[in-house]
Design an enzyme around this catalytic site. Structure first.
Site, PDB file in Angstrom:
ATOM      1  N   GLU A   1       0.867  -1.174   0.000  1.00  0.00           N
ATOM      2  CA  GLU A   1       0.000   0.000   0.000  1.00  0.00           C
ATOM      3  C   GLU A   1       0.906   1.226   0.000  1.00  0.00           C
ATOM      4  O   GLU A   1       1.443   1.611   1.037  1.00  0.00           O
ATOM      5  CB  GLU A   1      -0.913  -0.017   1.232  1.00  0.00           C
ATOM      6  CG  GLU A   1      -1.889  -1.183   1.263  1.00  0.00           C
ATOM      7  CD  GLU A   1      -2.983  -1.057   0.217  1.00  0.00           C
ATOM      8  OE1 GLU A   1      -3.159   0.045  -0.331  1.00  0.00           O
ATOM      9  OE2 GLU A   1      -3.660  -2.072  -0.051  1.00  0.00           O
TER      10      GLU A   1
ATOM     11  N   CYS B   1      -2.319   9.475   2.511  1.00  0.00           N
ATOM     12  CA  CYS B   1      -1.861   8.932   1.226  1.00  0.00           C
ATOM     13  C   CYS B   1      -2.879   9.108   0.112  1.00  0.00           C
ATOM     14  O   CYS B   1      -2.518   9.068  -1.065  1.00  0.00           O
ATOM     15  CB  CYS B   1      -1.482   7.460   1.370  1.00  0.00           C
ATOM     16  SG  CYS B   1      -2.840   6.428   1.969  1.00  0.00           S
TER      17      CYS B   1
END
EC number: 1.2.1.28
Length: 470
Positions: free
Chosen positions: A210, A244
């Protein structure tokens, strides 16, 4: 003496003994995670405030509640997720049992980041435990107050024969990665993601990465600038921009920029007051290293809003940059802070071309009121990203029914809800046949003939699927 090796051996022994496989054991671990969140809520809020100056609102919404929601969902659906999945059969296997069994991988490693140190630790942990794995957890050493709770308090709520926390920085993480795991789940930067993947490759260990990237936000001329400003500002400056999936830059026409700037200024003042530094609703940069990196980016383009900073408080004001050039540092790296560059484009086609010549982002956003020409749908259709949201920020992240993950340079693999369970499960293909009725198999044995071949091919056909004989 090899304490780490001893810990890993102990966990493997517990897994091979079958301790983690029963549904009752898995449910007990998930219930423990739920109690950990409920009984230590204030402790966790305080730690998040100390590490990132998170408000109680931000901590509850983006850390505690999301983690608790994943626990609740997994407990509610655990037995259904674990159940063997029956699959269609062909004529040759009509009397047999064909199914997919969801098996735990074994010993898994979860490496968590500092920006959402509770959420991005516990959500994958829920999936790993629900799937029946033993887990080594490596929390971030940068968010040190949350790390302390995860190391000292969390283990009291789960079975320590199947769970361990390993502390340390890059050196210790490197040593950890030298060992063989059955699955590695990493959240962090693409640079470190490559290190993790290289280490995993030595043992042919599967990974979920990720990562991050620069998430574009296209704003069409046919928009209400105040609505766009409200939504973009909230998601850009949430957690001081250290998210993010935050919009990393805006693409719009010069005309829309002129309308958007006063709306953004109005929104920032309404959200954080005339002095954002004194607002309880604005976070702080995690450490001096990140502060210095971000302060250098304030020199790119021209500051249209904000731009103030205070090193002693690790404070950077909610900032908007204009006249930004594509090759400037602020457009070459993920910002990960409360800075929003605006890049001008002359058309939707130019915006799409701009997006597509860069690495695929973790998230992509498009704002437009134009339903007739389908601006949002065109951006969705003609680009690629890990996730997409039209006319808002990262609200797609609130749905456990949607997978979360990147594509290309923004990562690989997915999780959230059942996707987490599936990520940490090996999907084993199973066919159980009768030891008798051997005459039914005669068609496949030599000596062969054209007639037998035709009959065998018919027997191998299945509705809705193609079957391969290996």
């Amino acid at each position: 003496m090899d304490p780490l090796g001893d810990t890993l051996r102990r966990l493997r022994e517990a897994f091979h003994a079958g301790r983690t496989r029963p549904a009752e054991f898995r449910a007990a671990q998930l219930q423990g995670l739920g109690r950990f969140l409920q009984e230590n809520k204030q402790l966790l809020h305080d730690a998040l405030a100390q590490d990132l100056h998170k408000s109680a609102f931000e901590s509850e919404v983006s850390e505690v509640a999301i983690s608790q929601g994943e626990v609740t969902l997994a407990l509610r659906n655990l037995r259904a997720w674990m159940k063997d999945e029956r699959v269609p059969k062909n004529l040759a296997t009509q009397l047999d049992s064909a199914f997919i069994r969801k098996e735990p991988f074994g010993l898994v490693l979860i490496i968590a980041p500092w920006n959402y140190p509770l959420n991005l630790t516990l959500v994958p942990l829920v999936g790993a435990l629900a799937a029946g794995n033993c887990v080594v957890l490596k929390p971030s050493e940068i968010s040190k107050n949350v790390e302390k709770i995860l190391a000292e308090v969390l283990p009291q709520y789960v079975d320590q024969s199947c769970f361990a926390v390993v502390l340390g920085g890059p050196q210790e993480t490197g040593q950890l990665l030298e060992h063989r795991f059955d699955y590695i789940f990493f959240t962090g930067s693409p640079r470190v993601g490559k290190i993790v993947m290289t280490a995993a490759a030595k043992h042919l260990t599967p990974v979920t990465l990720e990562l991050g990237g620069k998430n574009p936000c296209y704003v069409d001329d046919n928009c209400d600038p105040q609505t766009v400003a409200n939504r973009v500002a909230w998601f850009r400056y949430f957690n001081a921009g250290q998210t993010c999936v935050a919009p990393d830059y805006v693409l719009c026409s010069p005309e829309m920029q002129e309308r958007l700037l006063p709306a953004l200024q109005s929104t920032i003042t309404r959200f954080y007051g005339d002095d954002p530094q004194s607002s309880p609703n604005l976070g702080r940069i995690i450490n001096q290293k990140q502060f210095q990196r971000l302060r250098a980016l304030l020199g790119c383009g021209r500051v249209a809003i904000g731009g103030q900073s205070d090193e002693s408080d690790r404070y950077i004001a909610p900032t908007v940059l204009v006249d930004v050039q594509e090759m400037e540092p602020v457009m070459q790296e993920e910002i990960f802070g409360p800075i929003l560059p605006i890049v001008n484009v002359q058309s939707l086609d130019e915006a799409i071309e701009f997006i597509n010549r860069r690495e695929k982002p973790l998230a992509l956003y498009a704002f437009s009121n134009s339903s007739q020409v389908g601006v949002v749908k065109r951006v969705l259709t003609q680009t690629s990203s890990g996730g997409f949201c039209g006319n808002d920020g990262f609200m797609h992240m609130t749905l456990a029914s949607l997978p979360f993950g990147g594509v290309g340079a923004s990562g690989m693999g997915r999780y959230h809800g059942k996707f987490s369970f599936d990520t940490f499960s090996h999907h084993r293909a199973c066919l159980l046949r009768s030891p008798g009725m051997e005459k039914l198999n005669a068609l496949r044995y030599p000596p062969q003939s054209p007639r037998r071949l035709r009959m065998l091919l018919v027997a191998m056909e299945a509705q809705g699927c193609s079957c391969t004989l290996l």
